[in-house]
Design a protein around this motif. Structure first.
Motif, PDB file in Angstrom:
ATOM      1  N   ARG A   1     -28.868 -15.494  20.137  1.00 36.42           N
ATOM      2  CA  ARG A   1     -27.540 -15.893  19.681  1.00 36.42           C
ATOM      3  C   ARG A   1     -26.958 -16.884  20.677  1.00 36.42           C
ATOM      4  NH1 ARG A   1     -23.109 -13.758  16.621  1.00 36.42           N
ATOM      5  NH2 ARG A   1     -21.146 -14.077  17.713  1.00 36.42           N
ATOM      6  N   THR A   2     -26.241 -17.849  20.192  1.00 33.04           N
ATOM      7  CA  THR A   2     -25.597 -18.826  21.085  1.00 33.04           C
ATOM      8  C   THR A   2     -24.370 -18.168  21.716  1.00 33.04           C
ATOM      9  OG1 THR A   2     -26.288 -20.525  19.537  1.00 33.04           O
ATOM     10  CG2 THR A   2     -24.653 -21.170  21.197  1.00 33.04           C
TER      11      THR A   2
ATOM     12  N   ASP B   1     -27.390 -10.644  17.875  1.00 33.64           N
ATOM     13  CA  ASP B   1     -26.291  -9.665  17.865  1.00 33.64           C
ATOM     14  C   ASP B   1     -26.600  -8.525  16.886  1.00 33.64           C
ATOM     15  OD1 ASP B   1     -26.048 -11.980  16.200  1.00 33.64           O
ATOM     16  OD2 ASP B   1     -24.054 -11.351  15.564  1.00 33.64           O
TER      17      ASP B   1
ATOM     18  N   HIS C   1     -20.112 -23.462  12.917  1.00 31.71           N
ATOM     19  CA  HIS C   1     -20.044 -23.894  14.321  1.00 31.71           C
ATOM     20  C   HIS C   1     -21.443 -24.086  14.906  1.00 31.71           C
ATOM     21  CE1 HIS C   1     -20.985 -19.712  15.277  1.00 31.71           C
ATOM     22  NE2 HIS C   1     -19.931 -19.306  14.569  1.00 31.71           N
TER      23      HIS C   1
ATOM     24  N   ILE D   1     -19.475 -18.692  21.415  1.00 30.59           N
ATOM     25  CA  ILE D   1     -18.832 -19.216  20.190  1.00 30.59           C
ATOM     26  C   ILE D   1     -19.045 -18.232  19.039  1.00 30.59           C
ATOM     27  CG2 ILE D   1     -20.887 -20.613  19.611  1.00 30.59           C
ATOM     28  CD1 ILE D   1     -17.915 -22.388  18.792  1.00 30.59           C
TER      29      ILE D   1
ATOM     30  N   HIS E   1     -24.060 -21.355  14.522  1.00 26.49           N
ATOM     31  CA  HIS E   1     -24.709 -21.344  13.211  1.00 26.49           C
ATOM     32  C   HIS E   1     -25.794 -22.415  13.140  1.00 26.49           C
ATOM     33  CE1 HIS E   1     -20.671 -19.644  11.617  1.00 26.49           C
ATOM     34  NE2 HIS E   1     -21.509 -18.649  11.796  1.00 26.49           N
TER      35      HIS E   1
ATOM     36  N   THR F   1     -22.101 -15.145   7.004  1.00 22.82           N
ATOM     37  CA  THR F   1     -20.866 -15.563   6.348  1.00 22.82           C
ATOM     38  C   THR F   1     -20.688 -17.072   6.520  1.00 22.82           C
ATOM     39  OG1 THR F   1     -19.906 -13.405   6.809  1.00 22.82           O
ATOM     40  CG2 THR F   1     -18.368 -15.166   6.273  1.00 22.82           C
ATOM     41  N   PHE F   2     -21.060 -17.569   7.699  1.00 25.06           N
ATOM     42  CA  PHE F   2     -20.969 -18.995   8.041  1.00 25.06           C
ATOM     43  C   PHE F   2     -19.562 -19.553   7.806  1.00 25.06           C
ATOM     44  CE2 PHE F   2     -25.403 -18.113   6.905  1.00 25.06           C
ATOM     45  CZ  PHE F   2     -26.011 -18.430   8.105  1.00 25.06           C
TER      46      PHE F   2
ATOM     47  N   SER G   1     -17.245 -17.329  14.781  1.00 25.80           N
ATOM     48  CA  SER G   1     -16.202 -17.636  13.795  1.00 25.80           C
ATOM     49  C   SER G   1     -14.916 -16.899  14.171  1.00 25.80           C
ATOM     50  CB  SER G   1     -16.642 -17.206  12.398  1.00 25.80           C
ATOM     51  OG  SER G   1     -17.858 -17.799  12.058  1.00 25.80           O
ATOM     52  N   THR G   2     -15.072 -15.669  14.643  1.00 20.33           N
ATOM     53  CA  THR G   2     -13.890 -14.880  15.022  1.00 20.33           C
ATOM     54  C   THR G   2     -13.084 -15.621  16.085  1.00 20.33           C
ATOM     55  OG1 THR G   2     -15.167 -12.897  14.579  1.00 20.33           O
ATOM     56  CG2 THR G   2     -13.157 -12.601  15.872  1.00 20.33           C
TER      57      THR G   2
ATOM     58  N   LYS H   1     -14.366  -7.292   5.926  1.00 15.81           N
ATOM     59  CA  LYS H   1     -14.220  -8.565   6.639  1.00 15.81           C
ATOM     60  C   LYS H   1     -13.160  -9.365   5.881  1.00 15.81           C
ATOM     61  CE  LYS H   1     -17.292 -11.739   9.009  1.00 15.81           C
ATOM     62  NZ  LYS H   1     -18.654 -12.072   9.385  1.00 15.81           N
TER      63      LYS H   1
ATOM     64  N   GLY I   1     -29.498 -13.437  13.942  1.00 18.37           N
ATOM     65  CA  GLY I   1     -29.118 -13.564  15.353  1.00 18.37           C
ATOM     66  C   GLY I   1     -29.278 -12.255  16.119  1.00 18.37           C
TER      67      GLY I   1
ATOM     68  N   ARG J   1     -11.342 -18.572  14.540  1.00 20.77           N
ATOM     69  CA  ARG J   1     -10.221 -18.155  13.690  1.00 20.77           C
ATOM     70  C   ARG J   1      -9.014 -17.810  14.554  1.00 20.77           C
ATOM     71  NH1 ARG J   1     -14.311 -15.577  10.104  1.00 20.77           N
ATOM     72  NH2 ARG J   1     -14.335 -13.814  11.510  1.00 20.77           N
TER      73      ARG J   1
HETATM   74  N1  CTP Z   1     -24.826 -16.622  15.150  1.00 17.62           N
HETATM   75  C1  CTP Z   1     -25.443 -17.086  16.307  1.00 17.62           C
HETATM   76  N2  CTP Z   1     -24.660 -17.457  17.371  1.00 17.62           N
HETATM   77  C2  CTP Z   1     -23.328 -17.361  17.313  1.00 17.62           C
HETATM   78  C3  CTP Z   1     -22.697 -16.896  16.146  1.00 17.62           C
HETATM   79  C4  CTP Z   1     -23.485 -16.530  15.073  1.00 17.62           C
HETATM   80  O1  CTP Z   1     -26.641 -17.161  16.393  1.00 17.62           O
HETATM   81  N3  CTP Z   1     -22.620 -17.705  18.362  1.00 17.62           N
HETATM   82  C5  CTP Z   1     -25.649 -16.194  14.040  1.00 17.62           C
HETATM   83  C6  CTP Z   1     -25.493 -14.746  13.668  1.00 17.62           C
HETATM   84  O2  CTP Z   1     -26.243 -13.909  14.521  1.00 17.62           O
HETATM   85  C7  CTP Z   1     -26.019 -14.720  12.259  1.00 17.62           C
HETATM   86  C8  CTP Z   1     -25.592 -16.092  11.717  1.00 17.62           C
HETATM   87  O3  CTP Z   1     -25.267 -16.883  12.875  1.00 17.62           O
HETATM   88  O4  CTP Z   1     -27.415 -14.668  12.270  1.00 17.62           O
HETATM   89  C9  CTP Z   1     -24.391 -16.003  10.812  1.00 17.62           C
HETATM   90  O5  CTP Z   1     -23.405 -15.229  11.455  1.00 17.62           O
HETATM   91  P1  CTP Z   1     -21.896 -15.097  11.062  1.00 17.62           P
HETATM   92  O6  CTP Z   1     -21.567 -13.668  10.995  1.00 17.62           O
HETATM   93  O7  CTP Z   1     -21.606 -15.953   9.922  1.00 17.62           O
HETATM   94  O8  CTP Z   1     -21.238 -15.790  12.361  1.00 17.62           O
HETATM   95  P2  CTP Z   1     -20.225 -15.282  13.470  1.00 17.62           P
HETATM   96  O9  CTP Z   1     -19.726 -16.486  14.182  1.00 17.62           O
HETATM   97  O10 CTP Z   1     -20.856 -14.212  14.325  1.00 17.62           O
HETATM   98  O11 CTP Z   1     -19.058 -14.684  12.574  1.00 17.62           O
HETATM   99  P3  CTP Z   1     -17.963 -13.563  12.872  1.00 17.62           P
HETATM  100  O12 CTP Z   1     -17.287 -13.929  14.141  1.00 17.62           O
HETATM  101  O13 CTP Z   1     -17.055 -13.611  11.661  1.00 17.62           O
HETATM  102  O14 CTP Z   1     -18.695 -12.233  12.955  1.00 17.62           O
END
Ligand code: CTP
Length: 446
Positions: free
Chosen positions: A114-115, A95, A14, A118, A17, A9-10, A120-121, A46, A93, A124
């Motif tokens: 995955r980092t 997750d 952050h 951090i 991403h 979704t990006f 998007s949730t 979502k 990622g 937000r």
């Molecule tokens: N991603 C990552 N590390 C994070 C957050 C996201 O590596 N801390 C990766 C996800 O695993 C995915 C890509 O970034 O491969 C896009 O994920 P997205 O769902 O847009 O990001 P989230 O921050 O996880 O969004 P949300 O909280 O809405 O689920």
């Protein structure tokens, strides 16, 4: 050349991403990034994404890691994309560990670390002050509202108001809320109210809540008289507050799509809209109680009129009703509405059962939405030449109340005061038609 593809979704781009995109790019020579469309995200529940698809695409482009950006718009698209773009590696990622193993049949699947710390949730929620919502009323719909509110970010139901202390406490205990029996105590606790009390009390509660500077989401029928609706919307506009009628279907992604398809001419000129809704109820219940403004019209007209108004507009010129009454309550009402170049009808029952579908007839074809159309998750566009028929499938999550709440909150948080999904003019027109019926205008009793 090794081609890599990744999806996301990006939203609120952050560091997580950025790390993910960098690592994905390093896996090969060419990186394709699939960014989810707004409707795809909404369709999969979502609802809280902040940036629209154009903003999210621009953010991904600005990272400089993507050689190509595509839009992900439907379930199953990844398999199509991998084959279409001759992709060697699908990266995502960690997750999602294990969730995309099925793509191994088409290309190599890599789960990247995955980092931590951090998302998007998180972002937000961080920037967002929760909106404290109080519920007025503690009946069936109020009980469905609380769990729905949990999936809408920024919504925090904190209190319930019911003048009956036992009822108020019972509801508060089952959802961990503050129980209130006094309006002034209650209103001081909240930023916005959801009115789910008996019909006759809506106007008074909405008026008092707006007077106290609170935003109002009011169950259908918002009010039973046109002038009351005009007054409340005027008051909300004057005070810069959000007032929204909770006509839930208007906020469903599938219903919105029917409207946009029809407006785009998919069935030609619309000549007739036919809606039906019946829910048989047994006494004793509020729906069959004259004193509580029960009846098929007050229960069901708002959603059906909403569909007619969305599809044919508001320049109707006349309306006739046929109704069957029992103990002062209409258990069945059929309404016929005249438009300059079209007709519409609604068939409503609480003591009569009928098929609850929606049919939009046009000069080129028709849209068929099977029962229960007001919980739209599937519809079909049909033509004389059946090979041109198209079926549309959607999922709506939970009880469907999250969509209206999401819109309500988004209006409050973003300072937006108009909502095209259900406009004040449409709510006012619905109140006007309910009022005509209750005043016995053009009503034939059968
Ligand atoms: N991603 C990552 N590390 C994070 C957050 C996201 O590596 N801390 C990766 C996800 O695993 C995915 C890509 O970034 O491969 C896009 O994920 P997205 O769902 O847009 O990001 P989230 O921050 O996880 O969004 P949300 O909280 O809405 O689920």
């Amino acid at each position: 050349m090794t081609k890599v593809i990744t999806y996301g979704t990006f939203d609120l781009l952050h560091q997580g991403h950025l790390n993910l995109l960098k690592r994905a790019r390093e896996l090969g020579d060419y990186l394709i990034v699939g960014v989810t469309s707004d409707s795809y995200d909404r369709g999969r529940g979502k609802l809280n994404v902040r940036n629209n698809v154009l903003e999210r695409v621009a953010a991904v482009r600005a990272t400089g890691y993507a050689d190509e950006i595509i839009i992900e718009d439907y379930l199953g698209q990844k398999i199509d994309d991998i084959q279409k773009y001759n992709v060697d590696i699908f990266a995502i990622g960690s997750d999602w560990e294990g969730k995309f193993d099925y793509l191994g049949e088409y290309c190599k699947v890599v789960y990247l670390p995955r980092t931590e710390g951090i998302s998007s949730t998180m972002l937000r929620n961080e920037g967002m002050k929760s909106i404290r919502i109080g519920i007025i009323g503690s009946g069936r719909i109020a009980a469905r509202f609380v769990p729905e509110s949990k999936v809408v970010s920024g919504a925090l139901v904190t209190a319930v108001l019911n003048p009956d202390p036992v009822e108020s406490q019972r509801f508060a205990d089952s959802f961990g809320l503050k129980a209130c029996t006094d309006f002034d105590d209650f209103i001081a606790e909240v930023d916005a109210v959801y009115i789910a009390s008996p019909h006759m009390t809506h106007y008074d509660y909405a008026y008092r809540s707006l007077s106290c500077g609170k935003h109002v989401l009011c169950e259908i029928p918002m009010v039973l008289q046109k002038e009351q609706a005009v007054g409340l919307f005027g008051m909300a506009a004057e005070r810069g507050l959000v007032l929204m009628e909770a006509g839930k279907t208007a906020f469903f992604p599938a219903f919105g799509h029917i409207v946009t398809l029809v407006k785009s001419g998919i069935v030609g000129d619309v000549v007739d809209v036919k809606t039906s809704l019946s829910k048989q109820v047994l006494p004793p219940t509020r729906e069959l109680d004259y004193a509580q403004a029960g009846g098929a019209m007050t229960e069901h007209a708002p959603l059906n009129l909403m569909a007619i108004f969305k599809l044919l507009g508001l320049d109707w010129s006349g309306i006739r009703f046929h109704t069957r009454m029992e103990n002062g309550v209409d258990v069945y009402t059929k309404g016929e509405i005249d438009y300059p170049h079209a007709t519409a009808s609604f068939t409503l029952g609480i003591g009569v059962k009928t098929e609850g579908n929606l049919i939009v007839s046009g000069t080129k074809g028709y849209v068929y939405v099977p029962a229960p159309w007001w919980l739209t998750d599937f519809f079909e566009v049909r033509y004389e030449d059946q090979t041109r028929n198209r079926k549309f499938f959607y999922s709506y999550d939970g009880q469907g109340l999250r969509y209206e709440l999401q819109e309500f909150l988004s209006m409050i948080v973003n300072g937006r005061r108009n909502c095209y999904k259900l406009t004040p003019a449409e709510s006012i027109a619905a109140a006007e038609i309910i009022e005509k019926f209750r005043n016995n205008e053009n009503v034939t009793v059968i």
